[in-house]
Design an enzyme around this catalytic site. Structure first.
Site, short mmCIF file in Angstrom:
data_model
loop_
_atom_site.label_atom_id
_atom_site.label_comp_id
_atom_site.label_asym_id
_atom_site.label_seq_id
_atom_site.Cartn_x
_atom_site.Cartn_y
_atom_site.Cartn_z
N GLN A 36 41.52 39.92 45.87
CA GLN A 36 42.28 40.07 47.12
C GLN A 36 41.83 39.09 48.19
O GLN A 36 42.65 38.57 48.95
CB GLN A 36 42.17 41.51 47.61
CG GLN A 36 43.03 41.78 48.85
CD GLN A 36 43.03 43.23 49.24
OE1 GLN A 36 42.93 44.13 48.40
NE2 GLN A 36 43.13 43.50 50.53
N CYS A 85 41.26 49.20 39.52
CA CYS A 85 39.91 49.11 38.94
C CYS A 85 38.94 50.05 39.67
O CYS A 85 37.87 50.37 39.14
CB CYS A 85 39.38 47.68 38.96
SG CYS A 85 39.28 46.94 40.61
N CYS A 114 43.95 42.17 38.94
CA CYS A 114 42.56 41.85 39.22
C CYS A 114 42.02 40.98 38.08
O CYS A 114 42.15 41.33 36.91
CB CYS A 114 41.76 43.14 39.32
SG CYS A 114 39.98 42.94 39.16
N GLU A 115 41.44 39.85 38.42
CA GLU A 115 40.98 38.94 37.37
C GLU A 115 39.72 39.44 36.66
O GLU A 115 39.36 38.92 35.61
CB GLU A 115 40.73 37.55 37.93
CG GLU A 115 39.56 37.43 38.89
CD GLU A 115 39.38 36.00 39.39
OE1 GLU A 115 38.23 35.64 39.66
OE2 GLU A 115 40.36 35.26 39.51
N HIS A 116 39.08 40.46 37.20
CA HIS A 116 37.85 40.96 36.58
C HIS A 116 38.13 41.95 35.46
O HIS A 116 37.38 42.00 34.48
CB HIS A 116 36.96 41.62 37.64
CG HIS A 116 36.54 40.68 38.72
ND1 HIS A 116 36.44 41.05 40.05
CD2 HIS A 116 36.23 39.37 38.67
CE1 HIS A 116 36.06 40.01 40.77
NE2 HIS A 116 35.93 38.98 39.96
N HIS A 117 39.19 42.78 35.61
CA HIS A 117 39.47 43.80 34.60
C HIS A 117 40.90 43.75 34.09
O HIS A 117 41.26 44.54 33.21
CB HIS A 117 39.19 45.20 35.18
CG HIS A 117 37.78 45.39 35.64
ND1 HIS A 117 37.41 45.28 36.97
CD2 HIS A 117 36.65 45.65 34.95
CE1 HIS A 117 36.11 45.48 37.07
NE2 HIS A 117 35.62 45.69 35.87
N HIS A 137 43.38 49.24 44.54
CA HIS A 137 42.93 48.58 43.31
C HIS A 137 42.71 49.62 42.21
O HIS A 137 41.88 50.51 42.35
CB HIS A 137 41.62 47.82 43.57
CG HIS A 137 41.79 46.63 44.45
ND1 HIS A 137 41.67 45.34 43.99
CD2 HIS A 137 42.10 46.52 45.77
CE1 HIS A 137 41.87 44.48 44.98
NE2 HIS A 137 42.14 45.18 46.06
#
Length: 202
Positions: free
Chosen positions: A135, A165, A94-97, A163
């Site tokens: 995703q 996250c 995941c590019e956010h976390h 996920h």
């Protein structure tokens, strides 16, 4: 997804690769210090380098292109019925976390007298998933790339993933799954074709 960093990574020399790993290892060492760890204790001595190498593997999709993946595996074939490869395992970050999400992707297409080697569908999914992702974008990228290569009558992609996250942090809901789909051509325009695909990949 093309950027200067991606192009550099694809074309760098062995010396440049070593320099990249050293820079990443130093950054990981700093992170470990910042969370309060003793980076000189035995268990962590080699962790910065190990993690740098692991992250390069997790994101190896940046080093690949569609030409690398397809590699002349396109064939003229008088076949115009649905082709499906389902339950392809994918692993991404995941590019956010920067924590993992993993699951299954099912890919279908209706040929327009051209077919692609079946293993290449899995390779395309692997290439895009081995990048920092969300995703929704991953689902679209697989479908659009396949359609560009095949000029198919239709392309459909469905991903079901878990996920971390959402499991390890935030709402902390183990067992939850995220399902995304992206349809092109006949799969988008014809409800019966779409329903047939969705019933076959359940």
């Amino acid at each position: 997804m093309h950027c200067v960093g991606t192009e550099q990574r694809r074309s760098e020399t062995e010396e440049e690769k070593k320099a990249r790993l050293a820079k990443m290892s130093g950054a990981v060492r700093t992170l470990l210090e910042c969370i309060g760890e003793d980076v000189d204790r035995e268990g962590l001595l080699k962790t910065p380098e190990r993690y740098a190498k692991a992250l390069m593997f997790f994101t190896k999709g940046y080093e690949e292109s569609m030409n690398d993946v397809v590699n002349d595996a396109l064939f003229d074939e008088d076949h115009e019925e649905m082709v499906i490869v389902r339950d392809i395992s994918i692993f991404s970050l995941c590019e956010h976390h920067l924590v993992p999400f993993c699951g299954k992707v099912s890919i279908g297409y209706i040929p327009n007298r051209r077919v692609l080697g079946l293993s290449k569908l899995a390779r395309i999914a692997e290439m895009f998933s081995r990048r920092l992702q969300v995703q929704e974008r991953l689902t679209k990228q697989i479908a659009v790339a396949l359609n560009e290569i095949l000029q198919a009558q239709g392309v459909a992609v469905v991903i079901e993933a878990s996920h971390q996250c959402m499991v390890m942090r935030g709402v902390q809901k183990p067992g939850s799954k995220t399902i995304t789909s992206f349809m092109l051509g006949r799969f988008r325009e014809d409800p019966k074709t779409r329903e047939e695909f969705l019933s076959l990949v359940k």
